[in-house]
Write a protein that holds these residues in place. Structure first.
Motif, PDB file in Angstrom:
ATOM      1  N   ILE A  74      39.544  54.707  37.003  1.00  0.00           N
ATOM      2  CA  ILE A  74      40.705  54.136  37.699  1.00  0.00           C
ATOM      3  C   ILE A  74      41.954  54.365  36.860  1.00  0.00           C
ATOM      4  O   ILE A  74      43.044  54.575  37.420  1.00  0.00           O
ATOM      5  N   GLU A  75      41.824  54.365  35.548  1.00  0.00           N
ATOM      6  CA  GLU A  75      42.983  54.600  34.674  1.00  0.00           C
ATOM      7  C   GLU A  75      43.556  55.997  34.918  1.00  0.00           C
ATOM      8  O   GLU A  75      44.771  56.157  35.095  1.00  0.00           O
ATOM      9  N   ALA A  78      45.041  56.277  38.562  1.00  0.00           N
ATOM     10  CA  ALA A  78      46.314  55.533  38.705  1.00  0.00           C
ATOM     11  C   ALA A  78      47.454  56.281  38.027  1.00  0.00           C
ATOM     12  O   ALA A  78      48.599  56.241  38.471  1.00  0.00           O
ATOM     13  N   LEU A 226      44.960  51.224  43.125  1.00  0.00           N
ATOM     14  CA  LEU A 226      44.173  50.207  42.422  1.00  0.00           C
ATOM     15  C   LEU A 226      43.354  49.365  43.387  1.00  0.00           C
ATOM     16  O   LEU A 226      42.346  48.781  43.010  1.00  0.00           O
ATOM     17  N   HIS A 227      43.809  49.284  44.648  1.00  0.00           N
ATOM     18  CA  HIS A 227      43.100  48.452  45.638  1.00  0.00           C
ATOM     19  C   HIS A 227      42.194  49.270  46.552  1.00  0.00           C
ATOM     20  O   HIS A 227      41.573  48.706  47.450  1.00  0.00           O
ATOM     21  N   HIS A 230      36.259  48.954  45.974  1.00  0.00           N
ATOM     22  CA  HIS A 230      35.684  48.102  44.923  1.00  0.00           C
ATOM     23  C   HIS A 230      34.229  47.808  45.214  1.00  0.00           C
ATOM     24  O   HIS A 230      33.806  46.665  45.217  1.00  0.00           O
ATOM     25  N   ASP A 314      39.645  42.580  34.080  1.00  0.00           N
ATOM     26  CA  ASP A 314      39.720  43.408  35.297  1.00  0.00           C
ATOM     27  C   ASP A 314      40.538  44.648  34.921  1.00  0.00           C
ATOM     28  O   ASP A 314      41.735  44.528  34.625  1.00  0.00           O
ATOM     29  N   ARG A 316      41.848  46.870  36.528  1.00  0.00           N
ATOM     30  CA  ARG A 316      43.018  47.085  37.404  1.00  0.00           C
ATOM     31  C   ARG A 316      44.173  46.192  36.948  1.00  0.00           C
ATOM     32  O   ARG A 316      45.340  46.564  37.045  1.00  0.00           O
ATOM     33  N   VAL A 363      43.692  41.180  39.090  1.00  0.00           N
ATOM     34  CA  VAL A 363      44.579  42.095  39.839  1.00  0.00           C
ATOM     35  C   VAL A 363      45.437  41.322  40.838  1.00  0.00           C
ATOM     36  O   VAL A 363      46.595  41.680  41.080  1.00  0.00           O
ATOM     37  N   SER A 367      49.527  41.650  41.266  1.00  0.00           N
ATOM     38  CA  SER A 367      49.967  42.432  42.448  1.00  0.00           C
ATOM     39  C   SER A 367      51.006  41.646  43.241  1.00  0.00           C
ATOM     40  O   SER A 367      52.025  42.194  43.655  1.00  0.00           O
TER      41      SER A 367
END
Ligand code: MLT
Length: 428
Positions: A74-75, A78, A226-227, A230, A314, A316, A363, A367
């Motif tokens: 995810i890093e 993103a 990021l969303h 999951h 988390d 995210r 997150v 957010s």
């Protein structure tokens, strides 16, 4: 590793196969348990110990704080990808070439017109209607205007449904927002990028041009990535189980949106801002509220901290915290709500009570802060979560259908009355 697990019930031993995933996760295959034991089943409220499927889409490790989409961290996604690339990756399994990405976007643009009669459904909602109820209804209503989206047994028909919803959903999101704001509905501009177009459809003023702000574009793009998925969270499991009856994609997504609405799931980002607003209204004393959070007799609940899967942090949240600082700094936003958020964050990260209970900002905590900084109203936060999660829901639904998974039909352990005779009303 042994290939089986042995379970002994009333002196009878049963060997159950073990399944091992590519990340060395091990599961007991209980598909034959009930028949092999003359009726014994497992019970696991909330399915915390139960896998509903095998999936190749998203891997997360709650202990190590790892989140990967189709193997990519995810890093990295993103930082290096954009939302449409990530949507393609989640749905089709590979990052697109430039040609594939351009065709994907063109096919989505070609489907971004929404039937004018959908506006009549939107108009029927009161302005005070919660946007999640509106968007869930409109998404389900799309089936009526696109009936071919139901029986998608061929990959070609499935692809048409996928690009159709990816084209129309952002329009419905923008229309839902503008209806609440009392603004005329806007169709955006197909010459814009996917995320740029979302911002334009939402924020263009009826009497002027919309000027893109790259800070907002980058922030929204990152938030949506990021969303995006999951694994088998509540709303994704809902999309899969509704789709397992061979209900259409739009109806399955509508059900997922309704599941996401709950404050224990996607509604948490809205609940975070409502908590911050309440603390501000009560003087903004974060230490007082963190003390209330520790007091079991106090009804105050700390929203946006901890996670049922991530035990230490988390991943995210780490990415989004950095983005929050950048976006709000770049936008020059000085908002007391944000100061309160930073106060709670500091307390939670330094107070051993919260550290021991792994109540770190998640997150949802950050957010909502960014969405607020972008001028998005609180009750639209969960709609923005749904906008991000759309490709993940689509990917999981498509995987379930392509793998020809059976209809979801859990069993139960009955704890009610045993058999009894009917008693006529005059004798009760
Ligand atoms: C999500 O992203 O869906 C939430 O973190 C909830 C979850 O994974 O259970």
């Amino acid at each position: 590793m042994a290939n089986t697990a042995t379970i002994e019930i009333n002196g009878q031993k049963n060997e159950l196969p073990l399944i091992k995933g590519t990340e060395n996760e091990i599961a007991i295959d209980i598909t034959k348990l009930r028949s092999a034991t003359e009726g014994v089943i497992t019970v696991d409220p909330g399915y915390k110990n139960t896998g509903s499927c095998e999936s190749a889409i998203t891997f997360l490790d709650g202990e190590k704080g790892i989140l990967r989409y189709r193997g990519y961290s995810i890093e990295e996604l993103a930082e290096k990808a954009d939302f449409l690339e990530v949507a393609y990756l989640l749905i089709f399994g590979e990052l697109p070439t430039k040609e594939q990405n351009d065709k994907f976007h063109d096919d989505i643009k070609a489907e971004s017109i929404v039937d004018e009669d959908v506006k009549k459904i939107l108009d029927a909602f009161p302005k005070a209607a919660h946007p999640m109820g509106v968007i869930s209804s409109l998404t389900s209503a799309l089936t009526a205007f696109n009936p071919s989206s139901v029986n998608v047994d061929s990959e070609e028909d499935m692809y048409k449904s996928v690009v159709r919803i990816l084209g129309k959903f952002p329009v419905l999101v923008a229309w839902t927002f503008r209806k609440k704001e009392g603004l005329p509905l806007d169709y955006g501009d197909n010459s814009l990028g996917y995320v740029e177009n979302i911002l334009k459809m939402m924020f263009v003023k009826p009497n002027g041009e919309y000027t893109q702000n790259q800070i907002l574009v980058d922030a929204l793009d990152k938030l949506l990535i990021l969303h995006a998925d999951h694994e088998q969270n509540c709303s994704t499991s809902t999309v899969r189980i509704v789709g397992s009856s061979h209900a259409g994609l739009f109806a399955s997504l509508s059900a997922g949106i309704s599941a996401l609405w709950g404050p224990l799931h996607g509604g948490a980002n809205q609940a975070v801002l409502e908590m911050l607003e309440a603390i501000k209204a009560d003087g903004g004393d974060t230490k007082k509220y963190m003390a209330k959070a520790k007091d079991k007799s106090d009804p105050f609940r700390l929203m946006g901290f901890g996670h049922r899967v991530y035990k230490n942090f988390d991943p995210r949240a780490r990415i989004i915290k950095k983005a929050a600082d950048e976006v709000l700094g770049d936008l020059g936003i000085d908002d007391p709500i944000l100061d309160i958020a930073k106060g709670l964050e500091k307390e939670a990260l330094e107070d051993q009570y919260f550290v021991d209970r792994r109540l770190y900002p998640n997150v949802d905590f950050y957010s909502g802060i960014i969405y607020r900084g972008m001028g998005i109203p609180t009750d639209m936060f969960t709609v923005m979560f749904a906008l991000g999660r759309l490709p993940g829901w689509i990917a999981q639904w498509r995987e379930m259908r392509l793998r020809k998974e059976p209809i979801g039909r859990p069993r139960q352990v009955y704890i009610g009355e045993t058999a009894r005779e009917f008693v006529p009303i005059e004798k009760r």
